[in-house]
Design a protein around this motif. Structure first.
Motif, mmCIF file in Angstrom:
data_model
loop_
_atom_site.group_PDB
_atom_site.id
_atom_site.type_symbol
_atom_site.label_atom_id
_atom_site.label_comp_id
_atom_site.label_asym_id
_atom_site.label_seq_id
_atom_site.Cartn_x
_atom_site.Cartn_y
_atom_site.Cartn_z
ATOM 1 N N PHE A 54 8.977 -0.524 -6.373
ATOM 2 C CA PHE A 54 7.601 -0.020 -6.348
ATOM 3 C C PHE A 54 6.590 -1.151 -6.181
ATOM 4 C CE2 PHE A 54 9.810 3.421 -8.603
ATOM 5 C CZ PHE A 54 9.362 4.514 -7.884
ATOM 6 N N VAL A 55 6.865 -2.312 -6.781
ATOM 7 C CA VAL A 55 5.949 -3.440 -6.654
ATOM 8 C C VAL A 55 5.953 -3.978 -5.230
ATOM 9 C CG1 VAL A 55 5.461 -5.791 -7.429
ATOM 10 C CG2 VAL A 55 6.173 -4.057 -9.082
ATOM 11 N N ILE A 56 7.126 -4.113 -4.645
ATOM 12 C CA ILE A 56 7.225 -4.607 -3.269
ATOM 13 C C ILE A 56 6.546 -3.642 -2.303
ATOM 14 C CG2 ILE A 56 8.840 -5.153 -1.402
ATOM 15 C CD1 ILE A 56 10.782 -6.136 -3.535
ATOM 16 N N ALA A 57 6.652 -2.342 -2.588
ATOM 17 C CA ALA A 57 6.030 -1.330 -1.728
ATOM 18 C C ALA A 57 4.532 -1.163 -1.987
ATOM 19 C CB ALA A 57 6.733 0.009 -1.921
ATOM 20 N N LYS A 58 3.971 -1.944 -2.922
ATOM 21 C CA LYS A 58 2.541 -1.897 -3.252
ATOM 22 C C LYS A 58 2.125 -0.504 -3.742
ATOM 23 C CE LYS A 58 2.048 -6.118 -1.624
ATOM 24 N NZ LYS A 58 1.840 -7.276 -2.521
ATOM 25 N N LYS A 59 2.957 0.132 -4.574
ATOM 26 C CA LYS A 59 2.665 1.465 -5.079
ATOM 27 C C LYS A 59 2.244 1.474 -6.545
ATOM 28 C CE LYS A 59 5.759 3.883 -1.874
ATOM 29 N NZ LYS A 59 6.904 4.812 -1.747
ATOM 30 N N VAL A 60 2.141 0.295 -7.157
ATOM 31 C CA VAL A 60 1.764 0.212 -8.566
ATOM 32 C C VAL A 60 0.273 -0.103 -8.665
ATOM 33 C CG1 VAL A 60 2.154 -0.945 -10.752
ATOM 34 C CG2 VAL A 60 4.066 -0.574 -9.187
ATOM 35 N N PHE A 61 -0.444 0.725 -9.425
ATOM 36 C CA PHE A 61 -1.879 0.516 -9.589
ATOM 37 C C PHE A 61 -2.240 0.380 -11.080
ATOM 38 C CE2 PHE A 61 -1.354 2.714 -5.536
ATOM 39 C CZ PHE A 61 -2.038 1.857 -4.687
ATOM 40 N N LEU A 62 -2.434 1.482 -11.767
ATOM 41 C CA LEU A 62 -2.834 1.421 -13.171
ATOM 42 C C LEU A 62 -1.740 1.878 -14.124
ATOM 43 C CD1 LEU A 62 -6.501 2.744 -12.937
ATOM 44 C CD2 LEU A 62 -5.701 0.379 -12.900
ATOM 45 N N LEU A 63 -0.717 2.526 -13.622
ATOM 46 C CA LEU A 63 0.393 2.982 -14.443
ATOM 47 C C LEU A 63 1.702 2.420 -13.901
ATOM 48 C CD1 LEU A 63 -0.572 6.751 -14.951
ATOM 49 C CD2 LEU A 63 -0.855 4.872 -16.583
ATOM 50 N N PRO A 64 2.597 1.969 -14.799
ATOM 51 C CA PRO A 64 3.880 1.425 -14.322
ATOM 52 C C PRO A 64 4.737 2.507 -13.690
ATOM 53 C CG PRO A 64 3.866 1.619 -16.714
ATOM 54 C CD PRO A 64 2.480 1.925 -16.255
ATOM 55 N N LYS A 65 5.476 2.124 -12.666
ATOM 56 C CA LYS A 65 6.392 3.037 -11.987
ATOM 57 C C LYS A 65 7.793 2.448 -12.027
ATOM 58 C CE LYS A 65 2.996 5.135 -8.883
ATOM 59 N NZ LYS A 65 2.666 5.496 -7.483
#
Length: 305
Positions: free
Chosen positions: A54-65
């Protein structure tokens, strides 16, 4: 007269409405500014607990995934990490205590008008705020003094701040009345008694503020340790340890890209976020205890009575 009273009563609701709108706008502005400070840190916390995909895909904003504490486990897996944390705590305490002693001992004499040449001395201190020798002369000096690979190299060179001296001096000049000092002199008190029993008790807000400045500055600094501590691994402070940990993780990632074998390494971005969170927590825990003094200390000297 009656018409004036009626006009005043009519104008009161309008003024109250204007004040209410102004208050709302101020609250909105302060709230937006606060969010610009809080949201990036929340983003870092969310990233530190998220999975690599999720971090590599830039999908993390305000809540952990993909919640995982793998980054924190990797940090604590290193046994020398606790040693670096202890070194940083000891270094910060000694540095802050020494810095405050030096600042107080320099600021009090400069705040007294009877000190001859205090304007020249004050200019000499201010001169160091704009001009310095640079890193190379500093390194040569530390080497000549034989302080390389030792704890004093992390404490003594930066233990004094001319900026904090100016703040402390201005606070003493504006916050300690001359009549109070003069009455103490008439009663037979010397300058040591005046400093210990009058000046310091009345200067708690500014002292707490400068203590926070010294502690936070020393806690976050690692560039000097990078130059002065090379071989003595046991003296590496926390920030430098985290720096080398991130560098090692980055090299592992680069090596795993060229390696056909499967390997599990923590993404440098996640590790960096975990390091930022862990290194910031101690300062966040200390700040609430000095917050009330911090607000008062920053305002001392702004308005003279």
């Amino acid at each position: 007269m009656a018409e004036q009273v009626k006009t005043a009563k009519k104008s009161r609701p309008k003024s109250r409405g204007i004040n209410l709108v102004a208050d709302i706008l101020i609250y909105i502005f302060v709230g937006l500014v606060s969010l610009t400070c809080v949201l990036p840190y929340i983003h870092v916390i969310a990233k530190s607990f998220s999975s690599e995909s999720f971090v590599i895909a830039k999908k993390v904003f305000l809540l952990p995934k993909g919640f995982t504490p793998e980054a924190y486990i990797k940090i604590f897996h290193d046994n020398s990490f606790i040693v670096s944390f202890g070194v940083t705590v000891l270094m910060t305490v000694l540095f802050t205590a020494l810095g405050m002693v030096i600042t107080i001992c320099a600021a009090y004499p400069l705040s007294r008008k009877e000190l001859r040449g205090r304007k020249v001395i004050n200019l000499l201190f201010i001169f160091t705020m704009y001009f310095s020798g640079g890193m190379i002369p500093d390194y040569i000096l530390i080497n000549k003094l034989g302080m390389l690979e030792s704890l004093p190299a992390l404490i003594l060179p930066l233990a004094f701040s001319a900026y904090n001296l100016v703040i402390m001096k201005n606070a003493l000049e504006s916050g300690i009345p001359d009549s109070l000092v003069e009455s103490a002199v008439i009663d037979g008190a010397n300058h040591y008694t005046i400093l210990g029993k009058i000046v310091l008790p009345l200067s708690k807000p500014i002292m707490a503020t400068l203590t926070l400045f010294y502690a936070v500055g020393r806690w976050n600094t690692y560039s000097d340790a990078m130059f002065y501590i090379k071989q003595n691994v046991s003296l590496r402070p926390l920030q430098l340890k985290l720096y080398y940990l991130i560098v090692a993780a980055t090299e592992s990632i680069q090596g795993s890209v060229n390696d056909t074998a499967m390997s599990t390494v923590t993404d440098p971005e996640i590790l960096k976020a975990a390091c930022i969170v862990f290194a910031t927590i101690p300062i966040i825990c200390v700040y609430p205890f000095v917050q009330k003094y911090f607000v008062q200390g920053t305002m001392i000297g702004a308005v003279k009575g």
